[in-house]
Design a protein around this motif. Structure first.
Motif, PDB file in Angstrom:
ATOM      1  N   ASN A 417       0.829  -1.214   0.000  1.00  0.00           N
ATOM      2  CA  ASN A 417       0.000   0.000   0.000  1.00  0.00           C
ATOM      3  C   ASN A 417       0.865   1.267   0.000  1.00  0.00           C
ATOM      4  N   THR A 418       1.924   1.258  -0.793  1.00  0.00           N
ATOM      5  CA  THR A 418       2.867   2.380  -0.800  1.00  0.00           C
ATOM      6  C   THR A 418       2.392   3.475  -1.757  1.00  0.00           C
ATOM      7  N   THR A 419       2.465   4.708  -1.271  1.00  0.00           N
ATOM      8  CA  THR A 419       2.152   5.869  -2.098  1.00  0.00           C
ATOM      9  C   THR A 419       3.213   6.925  -1.832  1.00  0.00           C
ATOM     10  N   LEU A 420       3.829   7.422  -2.912  1.00  0.00           N
ATOM     11  CA  LEU A 420       4.862   8.443  -2.788  1.00  0.00           C
ATOM     12  C   LEU A 420       4.309   9.769  -3.291  1.00  0.00           C
ATOM     13  N   TYR A 421       4.520  10.820  -2.470  1.00  0.00           N
ATOM     14  CA  TYR A 421       4.104  12.169  -2.847  1.00  0.00           C
ATOM     15  C   TYR A 421       5.349  13.067  -2.934  1.00  0.00           C
ATOM     16  N   ILE A 422       5.476  13.811  -4.033  1.00  0.00           N
ATOM     17  CA  ILE A 422       6.514  14.836  -4.189  1.00  0.00           C
ATOM     18  C   ILE A 422       5.812  16.174  -4.342  1.00  0.00           C
ATOM     19  N   ASP A 423       6.148  17.102  -3.443  1.00  0.00           N
ATOM     20  CA  ASP A 423       5.505  18.427  -3.430  1.00  0.00           C
ATOM     21  C   ASP A 423       3.987  18.312  -3.381  1.00  0.00           C
ATOM     22  N   GLY A 424       3.497  17.329  -2.606  1.00  0.00           N
ATOM     23  CA  GLY A 424       2.059  17.174  -2.394  1.00  0.00           C
ATOM     24  C   GLY A 424       1.328  16.442  -3.495  1.00  0.00           C
ATOM     25  N   LYS A 425       2.027  16.051  -4.562  1.00  0.00           N
ATOM     26  CA  LYS A 425       1.387  15.352  -5.674  1.00  0.00           C
ATOM     27  C   LYS A 425       1.888  13.909  -5.731  1.00  0.00           C
ATOM     28  N   GLU A 426       0.941  12.995  -5.974  1.00  0.00           N
ATOM     29  CA  GLU A 426       1.318  11.582  -6.045  1.00  0.00           C
ATOM     30  C   GLU A 426       2.278  11.369  -7.212  1.00  0.00           C
ATOM     31  N   TYR A 427       3.363  10.628  -6.934  1.00  0.00           N
ATOM     32  CA  TYR A 427       4.392  10.385  -7.940  1.00  0.00           C
ATOM     33  C   TYR A 427       4.370   8.910  -8.321  1.00  0.00           C
ATOM     34  N   ASN A 428       4.338   8.661  -9.617  1.00  0.00           N
ATOM     35  CA  ASN A 428       4.356   7.279 -10.105  1.00  0.00           C
ATOM     36  C   ASN A 428       5.802   6.823 -10.197  1.00  0.00           C
ATOM     37  N   TYR A 429       6.243   6.140  -9.167  1.00  0.00           N
ATOM     38  CA  TYR A 429       7.650   5.751  -9.102  1.00  0.00           C
ATOM     39  C   TYR A 429       7.965   4.448  -9.816  1.00  0.00           C
ATOM     40  N   GLY A 430       6.952   3.759 -10.324  1.00  0.00           N
ATOM     41  CA  GLY A 430       7.196   2.507 -11.035  1.00  0.00           C
ATOM     42  C   GLY A 430       7.485   1.366 -10.068  1.00  0.00           C
ATOM     43  N   MET A 431       8.421   0.507 -10.456  1.00  0.00           N
ATOM     44  CA  MET A 431       8.766  -0.642  -9.622  1.00  0.00           C
ATOM     45  C   MET A 431       9.920  -0.294  -8.695  1.00  0.00           C
ATOM     46  N   PRO A 432       9.823  -0.671  -7.418  1.00  0.00           N
ATOM     47  CA  PRO A 432      10.961  -0.478  -6.506  1.00  0.00           C
ATOM     48  C   PRO A 432      12.182  -1.235  -7.021  1.00  0.00           C
ATOM     49  N   VAL A 433      13.378  -0.718  -6.697  1.00  0.00           N
ATOM     50  CA  VAL A 433      14.629  -1.320  -7.162  1.00  0.00           C
ATOM     51  C   VAL A 433      15.215  -2.167  -6.031  1.00  0.00           C
ATOM     52  N   PRO A 434      15.234  -3.527  -6.171  1.00  0.00           N
ATOM     53  CA  PRO A 434      15.758  -4.386  -5.101  1.00  0.00           C
ATOM     54  C   PRO A 434      17.244  -4.128  -4.870  1.00  0.00           C
ATOM     55  N   ASP A 435      17.681  -4.301  -3.622  1.00  0.00           N
ATOM     56  CA  ASP A 435      19.102  -4.129  -3.309  1.00  0.00           C
ATOM     57  C   ASP A 435      19.812  -5.447  -3.060  1.00  0.00           C
ATOM     58  N   GLY A 436      19.107  -6.584  -3.245  1.00  0.00           N
ATOM     59  CA  GLY A 436      19.724  -7.889  -3.042  1.00  0.00           C
ATOM     60  C   GLY A 436      19.702  -8.366  -1.606  1.00  0.00           C
ATOM     61  N   ASN A 437      19.209  -7.569  -0.682  1.00  0.00           N
ATOM     62  CA  ASN A 437      19.143  -7.950   0.737  1.00  0.00           C
ATOM     63  C   ASN A 437      17.719  -8.003   1.249  1.00  0.00           C
ATOM     64  N   GLY A 438      16.796  -8.140   0.341  1.00  0.00           N
ATOM     65  CA  GLY A 438      15.398  -8.190   0.744  1.00  0.00           C
ATOM     66  C   GLY A 438      14.763  -6.822   0.862  1.00  0.00           C
ATOM     67  N   ASN A 439      15.506  -5.788   0.512  1.00  0.00           N
ATOM     68  CA  ASN A 439      14.979  -4.427   0.573  1.00  0.00           C
ATOM     69  C   ASN A 439      14.853  -3.878  -0.836  1.00  0.00           C
ATOM     70  N   ALA A 440      14.202  -2.725  -0.984  1.00  0.00           N
ATOM     71  CA  ALA A 440      14.014  -2.130  -2.307  1.00  0.00           C
ATOM     72  C   ALA A 440      13.962  -0.614  -2.165  1.00  0.00           C
ATOM     73  N   ALA A 441      14.509   0.089  -3.193  1.00  0.00           N
ATOM     74  CA  ALA A 441      14.549   1.552  -3.189  1.00  0.00           C
ATOM     75  C   ALA A 441      13.374   2.093  -3.989  1.00  0.00           C
ATOM     76  N   ILE A 442      12.658   3.012  -3.389  1.00  0.00           N
ATOM     77  CA  ILE A 442      11.573   3.718  -4.057  1.00  0.00           C
ATOM     78  C   ILE A 442      12.153   5.070  -4.503  1.00  0.00           C
ATOM     79  N   THR A 443      12.066   5.375  -5.794  1.00  0.00           N
ATOM     80  CA  THR A 443      12.778   6.545  -6.333  1.00  0.00           C
ATOM     81  C   THR A 443      11.839   7.486  -7.074  1.00  0.00           C
ATOM     82  N   ALA A 444      12.227   8.760  -7.068  1.00  0.00           N
ATOM     83  CA  ALA A 444      11.546   9.787  -7.866  1.00  0.00           C
ATOM     84  C   ALA A 444      12.624  10.550  -8.629  1.00  0.00           C
ATOM     85  N   LYS A 445      12.544  10.569  -9.950  1.00  0.00           N
ATOM     86  CA  LYS A 445      13.604  11.132 -10.782  1.00  0.00           C
ATOM     87  C   LYS A 445      13.252  12.557 -11.248  1.00  0.00           C
TER      88      LYS A 445
END
Length: 632
Positions: A417-445
């Protein structure tokens, strides 16, 4: 006829002005300046040497000898030139038609009598001795167009000696100096100074010649060594060279530098630093005032300092200060006349700091239950909890070269249920980027920092971690300049999530009473615990209702064939509870209180007492049951 009359009136008026100037200046009975040294021989002169002219930045303020003649050594039939130079007051300079009238005098009897030198009506005097010995010389001058009728204004030089030796003496070394090492190039009157050379040995008989390496900046009289700066505003440094021509031997040379400028040098400083402007040159006269001006990039002239300080330090510079100019107006009174010198306008160049100053502030909140948490640590995150991480990204350097950046936040891979907001607007970050340790990076470009220096972010998520573990992350920004070149990665504060399973955990440790003998009968023997506690308790419950801890001994101590006659008790800070096969309450908690561990740290232990009965040798053990139940 009208033209002739006008001419007569003009001449009459001019004559009146010249008569006024003819009686001004320093008279021969004026006191001698302490800065004018008597001739080395102490021979009395034709007149008392006049005071040294006062110079301000190479511009003289009163009349006198700016260059004194010096003692000379020579040999028979070898000509020597005595050189002088004069300086004139403000009033003299206004008399543009006036000029110097020189007369050299000589004495062959140690100054008892002085006679005019026949060819001695020029500034420089060349003498060619015909016999060995010493002759003394002194020069005088008057400044006028028409000879004064009444008072005469005579100026006398120092007395100097020309010593004629039997044989030439060659110089082996030369030391060159100047009266001033800085001359102004922006005044109506040319600034001058004089070069001097001291040979080794001092009685060298060679001929001194002067040269300079850049005639555009300044010129030099090859005989007198008088240096005259340009008045065109050309700045730089000239090399002044003195050459002693020896008799049938190589000449010796030496040099020194003189800076030519407008009084102030341009200054370049880094943004945020101060800049200091120093007035260069020799303050021969104490200024009455020095007023500093600033000219901004719109040519607005503002007085920024008044006083007598020869330097000015700006406040901490900003980008807007680059291109501003500074100058000083110096006023000094000499001989009752106020003189004004204005420096050049010096530029202030500010090196703009383009380094991004990115500050990332972030905080967390458990939206389901935020009790006991801080902005940077959530201590009781359970599966199903709703949480958020929010903050700001601010580039505090308005002039930095940060053009855009990529925001990233690494999170556990099982959040939902992850939602990312940049400057108050929902950002479509796509797929999280796995780090190989069971974690993932959520990014806004491509977050823009050219038109907007501050941005906000918020990540809402649901935790699905059901195990006890700690996770640390930080908000990051990877920056780029306008050309796409990577700059740096900027990090916010560390953020810690302590995940819990929501359960109450308890682990019991073994207790050893060691080797007992008949001598221990009746004593209370303390047991040794295999850990820190009899019962290690970890209370991960979010809703902590009251609990009761009971303890029972399942059976007597037994070695496999025989029961041990002994009593096992629980000691709770001196309160003894005898254990048996029934549950015995040994501890309890109230609502909203964590269940504590049981052990010596809380003054709790087990004690064993041997009964007075037959004892069979062996290893005896028993089992204890710990029970934690909700209080009724």
């Amino acid at each position: 006829m009208m033209n002739n009359k006008k001419l007569k009136y003009i001449l009459a008026a001019l004559l009146t002005v010249l008569l006024v100037f003819g009686i001004s200046g320093k008279h021969d009975d004026a006191p001698t300046s302490q800065n004018v040294a008597d001739a080395a021989t102490k021979v009395p002169g034709k007149g008392s040497p006049s005071a040294t002219p006062i110079g301000l930045f190479g511009i003289y303020m009163n009349t006198g000898f700016s260059l004194q003649p010096t003692d000379q050594y020579t040999y028979v039939d070898n000509p020597k030139t005595l050189t002088t130079a004069t300086a004139h007051s403000v009033l003299d300079i206004l008399n543009v038609l006036g000029n110097d009238h020189f007369q050299w005098y000589q004495s062959t009897n140690n100054g008892v009598t002085w006679t005019p030198v026949t060819n001695g009506k020029t500034a420089n005097l060349t003498v060619t001795p015909t016999q060995t010995g010493t002759v003394y010389y002194q020069q005088s001058f008057e400044y006028y167009l028409i000879p004064p009728v009444f008072l005469h204004s005579y100026y006398y030089s120092n007395v100097v000696a020309v010593q004629t030796l039997p044989d030439p003496i060659n110089a082996t070394a030369l030391n060159v100096t100047t009266d001033d090492n800085y001359l102004y190039n922006n005044q109506s009157t040319s600034a001058t100074t004089h070069a001097h050379a001291t040979p080794t040995p001092a009685n060298s008989t060679g001929t001194l010649q002067w040269s300079i390496d850049n005639n555009n900046l300044a010129t030099i009289d090859p005989t007198t060594g008088e240096i005259t700066a340009n008045t065109k505003g050309l700045s730089g440094t000239v090399k002044v060279t003195g050459t002693m021509i020896n008799y049938k031997a190589d000449p010796v040379t030496a040099s020194t530098n003189v800076e030519i400028g407008g009084g102030l040098n341009d200054q370049t400083v880094d943004q945020g630093k101060t800049a200091t402007f120093n007035i260069k040159g020799n303050f021969g006269a104490t200024p009455d005032s020095i007023v500093w001006h600033k000219v901004d990039t719109n040519n607005k002239d503002t007085v920024i300092s008044s006083g007598t300080s020869s330097s000015y330090t700006t406040p901490a510079t900003t980008v807007a200060d680059s291109g501003t100019k500074y100058y000083a107006v110096i006023k000094a009174t000499v001989d009752g006349h106020l003189n004004t010198i204005t420096t050049n306008k010096a530029n202030l160049n500010v090196n703009v700091d383009r380094t991004p100053k990115v500050i990332i502030s972030s905080k967390m909140e458990n939206l389901t239950n935020n009790d006991g948490n801080t902005d940077h640590e959530l201590t009781n995150v359970m599966a199903g909890d709703q949480a958020k991480i929010s903050g700001t990204i601010n580039d505090e350097n308005a002039d930095s070269n940060l053009a855009n950046g990529t925001f990233s936040l690494t999170m556990p891979g099982d959040i939902s249920n992850t939602t990312l907001y940049i400057d108050g607007k929902e950002y479509n970050y796509g797929m999280p980027v796995p780090d190989g340790n069971g974690n993932a990076a959520i990014t806004a470009k491509n977050i823009d920092f050219t038109s907007q220096k501050q941005h906000t972010f918020e990540l809402d998520f649901t935790s699905n971690t059901a195990t006890n573990k700690q996770f640390t992350t930080t908000a990051q920004l990877s920056g780029k300049d306008s050309s796409g070149n990577a700059l740096d990665t900027y990090n916010g504060e560390g953020l810690t999530l302590d995940f819990i399973d929501g359960l109450l955990h308890a682990d019991a440790n073994n207790v050893n009473f060691g080797t007992l003998t008949y001598g221990d009968v009746g004593d209370q023997v303390n047991g040794t615990i295999d850990g820190n506690y009899l019962l290690n308790v970890t209370d991960n419950r979010r809703d902590k209702n009251a609990q009761v801890i009971t303890l029972r001994q399942n059976a007597p101590f037994n070695n496999g064939s025989h029961d041990l006659a002994a009593i096992l008790s629980f000691d709770n800070n001196g309160e003894m509870t005898q254990l048996n096969t029934a549950d015995q309450q040994i501890s309890s908690t109230q609502d909203d209180v964590s269940v504590p561990s049981i052990g010596p740290n809380n003054s709790q232990t087990l004690k064993l007492q041997l009964s007075n009965a037959a004892i069979q040798v062996g290893n005896y053990t028993t089992t204890l049951d710990w029970t934690i139940t909700s209080a009724p």
